[in-house]
Design a protein around this motif. Sequence first.
Motif, PDB file in Angstrom:
ATOM      1  N   TYR A  56       0.789  -1.228   0.000  1.00  0.00           N
ATOM      2  CA  TYR A  56       0.000   0.000   0.000  1.00  0.00           C
ATOM      3  C   TYR A  56       0.825   1.285   0.000  1.00  0.00           C
ATOM      4  CZ  TYR A  56       0.727  -0.469   5.113  1.00  0.00           C
ATOM      5  OH  TYR A  56       1.274  -0.619   6.357  1.00  0.00           O
ATOM      6  N   HIS A  57       2.153   1.195   0.026  1.00  0.00           N
ATOM      7  CA  HIS A  57       2.962   2.408  -0.055  1.00  0.00           C
ATOM      8  C   HIS A  57       3.161   2.809  -1.517  1.00  0.00           C
ATOM      9  CE1 HIS A  57       4.960   3.442   3.953  1.00  0.00           C
ATOM     10  NE2 HIS A  57       3.969   2.622   4.229  1.00  0.00           N
ATOM     11  N   GLU A 118      -2.858  16.691  14.034  1.00  0.00           N
ATOM     12  CA  GLU A 118      -2.460  17.309  12.781  1.00  0.00           C
ATOM     13  C   GLU A 118      -1.848  16.299  11.808  1.00  0.00           C
ATOM     14  OE1 GLU A 118       0.179  20.275  14.278  1.00  0.00           O
ATOM     15  OE2 GLU A 118      -1.435  21.706  14.632  1.00  0.00           O
ATOM     16  N   MET A 119      -1.122  15.327  12.353  1.00  0.00           N
ATOM     17  CA  MET A 119      -0.416  14.379  11.500  1.00  0.00           C
ATOM     18  C   MET A 119      -1.320  13.353  10.850  1.00  0.00           C
ATOM     19  SD  MET A 119       1.005  11.252  10.929  1.00  0.00           S
ATOM     20  CE  MET A 119       1.098  10.330  12.459  1.00  0.00           C
ATOM     21  N   LEU A 120      -2.242  12.767  11.617  1.00  0.00           N
ATOM     22  CA  LEU A 120      -3.038  11.645  11.105  1.00  0.00           C
ATOM     23  C   LEU A 120      -3.880  12.008   9.874  1.00  0.00           C
ATOM     24  CD1 LEU A 120      -4.191   9.955  14.449  1.00  0.00           C
ATOM     25  CD2 LEU A 120      -2.327   9.253  12.940  1.00  0.00           C
ATOM     26  N   PRO A 121      -4.581  13.146   9.861  1.00  0.00           N
ATOM     27  CA  PRO A 121      -5.347  13.471   8.650  1.00  0.00           C
ATOM     28  C   PRO A 121      -4.452  13.657   7.423  1.00  0.00           C
ATOM     29  CG  PRO A 121      -6.105  14.781  10.500  1.00  0.00           C
ATOM     30  CD  PRO A 121      -4.835  14.115  10.941  1.00  0.00           C
ATOM     31  N   SER A 122      -3.265  14.216   7.624  1.00  0.00           N
ATOM     32  CA  SER A 122      -2.329  14.420   6.522  1.00  0.00           C
ATOM     33  C   SER A 122      -1.842  13.080   5.967  1.00  0.00           C
ATOM     34  CB  SER A 122      -1.147  15.264   7.005  1.00  0.00           C
ATOM     35  OG  SER A 122      -0.199  15.422   5.984  1.00  0.00           O
ATOM     36  N   PHE A 123      -1.489  12.167   6.847  1.00  0.00           N
ATOM     37  CA  PHE A 123      -1.004  10.851   6.429  1.00  0.00           C
ATOM     38  C   PHE A 123      -2.113  10.067   5.728  1.00  0.00           C
ATOM     39  CE2 PHE A 123       0.318   6.390   7.571  1.00  0.00           C
ATOM     40  CZ  PHE A 123       1.487   6.381   6.837  1.00  0.00           C
ATOM     41  N   ASP A 124      -3.311  10.166   6.240  1.00  0.00           N
ATOM     42  CA  ASP A 124      -4.455   9.420   5.707  1.00  0.00           C
ATOM     43  C   ASP A 124      -4.793   9.825   4.271  1.00  0.00           C
ATOM     44  OD1 ASP A 124      -6.756   7.551   6.340  1.00  0.00           O
ATOM     45  OD2 ASP A 124      -7.910   9.353   5.874  1.00  0.00           O
ATOM     46  N   LYS A 125      -4.372  11.019   3.866  1.00  0.00           N
ATOM     47  CA  LYS A 125      -4.630  11.455   2.493  1.00  0.00           C
ATOM     48  C   LYS A 125      -3.817  10.658   1.476  1.00  0.00           C
ATOM     49  CE  LYS A 125      -5.888  16.202   3.751  1.00  0.00           C
ATOM     50  NZ  LYS A 125      -5.460  17.630   3.745  1.00  0.00           N
ATOM     51  N   ILE A 127      -1.981   7.446   2.556  1.00  0.00           N
ATOM     52  CA  ILE A 127      -2.142   6.046   2.942  1.00  0.00           C
ATOM     53  C   ILE A 127      -3.387   5.937   3.814  1.00  0.00           C
ATOM     54  CG2 ILE A 127      -1.136   4.131   4.261  1.00  0.00           C
ATOM     55  CD1 ILE A 127       1.584   5.013   3.291  1.00  0.00           C
ATOM     56  N   LYS A 128      -4.414   5.316   3.258  1.00  0.00           N
ATOM     57  CA  LYS A 128      -5.716   5.276   3.913  1.00  0.00           C
ATOM     58  C   LYS A 128      -5.736   4.320   5.110  1.00  0.00           C
ATOM     59  CE  LYS A 128      -7.631   8.158   1.075  1.00  0.00           C
ATOM     60  NZ  LYS A 128      -7.970   9.502   1.564  1.00  0.00           N
ATOM     61  N   ASN A 129      -6.490   4.730   6.125  1.00  0.00           N
ATOM     62  CA  ASN A 129      -6.735   3.887   7.302  1.00  0.00           C
ATOM     63  C   ASN A 129      -5.444   3.364   7.941  1.00  0.00           C
ATOM     64  OD1 ASN A 129      -9.614   4.085   6.996  1.00  0.00           O
ATOM     65  ND2 ASN A 129      -9.409   2.666   5.263  1.00  0.00           N
ATOM     66  N   PRO A 130      -4.547   4.254   8.346  1.00  0.00           N
ATOM     67  CA  PRO A 130      -3.295   3.819   8.967  1.00  0.00           C
ATOM     68  C   PRO A 130      -3.537   3.174  10.325  1.00  0.00           C
ATOM     69  CG  PRO A 130      -3.548   6.190   9.175  1.00  0.00           C
ATOM     70  CD  PRO A 130      -4.663   5.729   8.284  1.00  0.00           C
ATOM     71  N   THR A 131      -2.531   2.427  10.786  1.00  0.00           N
ATOM     72  CA  THR A 131      -2.573   1.806  12.109  1.00  0.00           C
ATOM     73  C   THR A 131      -1.478   2.416  12.984  1.00  0.00           C
ATOM     74  OG1 THR A 131      -0.977   0.052  11.650  1.00  0.00           O
ATOM     75  CG2 THR A 131      -3.269  -0.339  10.982  1.00  0.00           C
ATOM     76  N   ILE A 132      -1.466   2.068  14.253  1.00  0.00           N
ATOM     77  CA  ILE A 132      -0.462   2.571  15.196  1.00  0.00           C
ATOM     78  C   ILE A 132       0.945   2.205  14.747  1.00  0.00           C
ATOM     79  CG2 ILE A 132      -0.580   0.526  16.690  1.00  0.00           C
ATOM     80  CD1 ILE A 132      -0.261   4.168  17.960  1.00  0.00           C
ATOM     81  N   ASP A 133       1.108   1.088  14.047  1.00  0.00           N
ATOM     82  CA  ASP A 133       2.433   0.675  13.573  1.00  0.00           C
ATOM     83  C   ASP A 133       2.916   1.525  12.407  1.00  0.00           C
ATOM     84  OD1 ASP A 133       2.664  -1.336  15.468  1.00  0.00           O
ATOM     85  OD2 ASP A 133       1.697  -2.831  14.181  1.00  0.00           O
ATOM     86  N   ASP A 134       2.008   2.205  11.711  1.00  0.00           N
ATOM     87  CA  ASP A 134       2.385   3.052  10.575  1.00  0.00           C
ATOM     88  C   ASP A 134       2.861   4.431  11.001  1.00  0.00           C
ATOM     89  OD1 ASP A 134       1.626   1.241   8.439  1.00  0.00           O
ATOM     90  OD2 ASP A 134      -0.473   1.722   8.878  1.00  0.00           O
ATOM     91  N   VAL A 135       2.486   4.872  12.197  1.00  0.00           N
ATOM     92  CA  VAL A 135       2.625   6.297  12.515  1.00  0.00           C
ATOM     93  C   VAL A 135       3.654   6.637  13.593  1.00  0.00           C
ATOM     94  CG1 VAL A 135       0.328   6.873  11.667  1.00  0.00           C
ATOM     95  CG2 VAL A 135       0.609   6.183  14.053  1.00  0.00           C
ATOM     96  N   GLY A 136       4.206   5.646  14.261  1.00  0.00           N
ATOM     97  CA  GLY A 136       5.416   5.880  15.033  1.00  0.00           C
ATOM     98  C   GLY A 136       5.319   6.202  16.506  1.00  0.00           C
ATOM     99  N   HIS A 226     -13.290   8.667  11.146  1.00  0.00           N
ATOM    100  CA  HIS A 226     -12.763   7.301  11.087  1.00  0.00           C
ATOM    101  C   HIS A 226     -11.366   7.177  11.706  1.00  0.00           C
ATOM    102  CE1 HIS A 226     -10.780   8.978   7.514  1.00  0.00           C
ATOM    103  NE2 HIS A 226      -9.933   7.965   7.569  1.00  0.00           N
ATOM    104  N   LEU A 227     -10.696   8.321  11.953  1.00  0.00           N
ATOM    105  CA  LEU A 227      -9.359   8.297  12.549  1.00  0.00           C
ATOM    106  C   LEU A 227      -9.378   8.486  14.071  1.00  0.00           C
ATOM    107  CD1 LEU A 227      -7.344  10.417   9.938  1.00  0.00           C
ATOM    108  CD2 LEU A 227      -7.237   7.938  10.253  1.00  0.00           C
ATOM    109  N   LYS A 228     -10.550   8.743  14.635  1.00  0.00           N
ATOM    110  CA  LYS A 228     -10.615   9.043  16.075  1.00  0.00           C
ATOM    111  C   LYS A 228     -10.142   7.885  16.967  1.00  0.00           C
ATOM    112  CE  LYS A 228     -13.898  12.848  15.955  1.00  0.00           C
ATOM    113  NZ  LYS A 228     -15.225  13.371  16.363  1.00  0.00           N
ATOM    114  N   PRO A 229     -10.441   6.629  16.650  1.00  0.00           N
ATOM    115  CA  PRO A 229      -9.893   5.550  17.489  1.00  0.00           C
ATOM    116  C   PRO A 229      -8.361   5.522  17.475  1.00  0.00           C
ATOM    117  CG  PRO A 229     -11.737   4.748  16.205  1.00  0.00           C
ATOM    118  CD  PRO A 229     -11.423   6.114  15.674  1.00  0.00           C
ATOM    119  N   LEU A 230      -7.770   5.747  16.307  1.00  0.00           N
ATOM    120  CA  LEU A 230      -6.309   5.776  16.230  1.00  0.00           C
ATOM    121  C   LEU A 230      -5.754   6.979  16.985  1.00  0.00           C
ATOM    122  CD1 LEU A 230      -3.645   4.649  15.176  1.00  0.00           C
ATOM    123  CD2 LEU A 230      -4.046   5.899  13.024  1.00  0.00           C
ATOM    124  N   LEU A 231      -6.429   8.113  16.906  1.00  0.00           N
ATOM    125  CA  LEU A 231      -6.011   9.306  17.651  1.00  0.00           C
ATOM    126  C   LEU A 231      -5.939   9.001  19.144  1.00  0.00           C
ATOM    127  CD1 LEU A 231      -5.414  12.362  17.882  1.00  0.00           C
ATOM    128  CD2 LEU A 231      -7.912  12.711  17.998  1.00  0.00           C
TER     129      LEU A 231
END
Length: 247
Positions: A56-57, A118-125, A127-136, A226-231
């Motif tokens: 997916y990258h 601020e980061m999660l919405p930018s990343f999601d644009k 790579i859709k539906n990221p997980t905790i392992d994607d974001v560091g 849809h990103l609120k649980p990851l937040l």
Amino acid sequence: MLWLMRNDGVKRISVWSGPRNISTALMYSFAQRNDTKVFDEPLYAYYLKKSNAKEYHPGAEDILSTMENDGDKVLEMMMNSSEKQVLFFKNMTHHLLDLDRSFMKGLTNVILTRNPLEMLPSFDKVIKNPTIDDVGYKLHIDLIQEFRKNNIDFVVLNSKNVLLNPEGVLRQLCEHIGIPFDENMLKWKPSHRKEDGVWAKYWYDNVHKSSGFSEYKPKSEPFPKHLKPLLQECLPYYKELQKLALT
């Protein structure tokens, strides 16, 4: 590991960033120094080869076909290169995977974080539906615990603090590294750089248009539902990082 025994006087800096921080701008900043050579995510191909992220990258095939896939060979390059007095490696924390971390004793390790609001919405644009392992965020805290356990040097930067006070934070960072601050680090010509990874066309548009660190502006658009649980998963780790960051 023979590279750990080197004492060549070279300052080796590794930024361990999450995605959609200001890691590329920080790389461009250090690239303005005459005494510095920069490297853009040398472990990216290793990460793609060893994980399902290649599915997916964007640009994964190009990355795998043009970069070293063997993580140990990348570490050997990092610890044995000596083209300049200062070497700056822009890395992503999640690229480490299961590599032996002992090489970090020979580095100045910089943890770079950003508010997940601020980061999660930018990343999601991208790579859709990221997980905790994607974001560091969790990986950053795990890494700090390892640094402390093994008495390994590190410093934490918060992207917002850098944007609010570029010179002040960079002066502190340079002092921590043991190099003089260079005012050229605050500006560059709007363009790409030869060191950019082949993935630059997917991620670096804003940096290529910039001439320095952008003015910090809070996000105004609503946070995606849809990103609120990851937040909620990321926030406790981010709060710990925020306490340690240079201001």
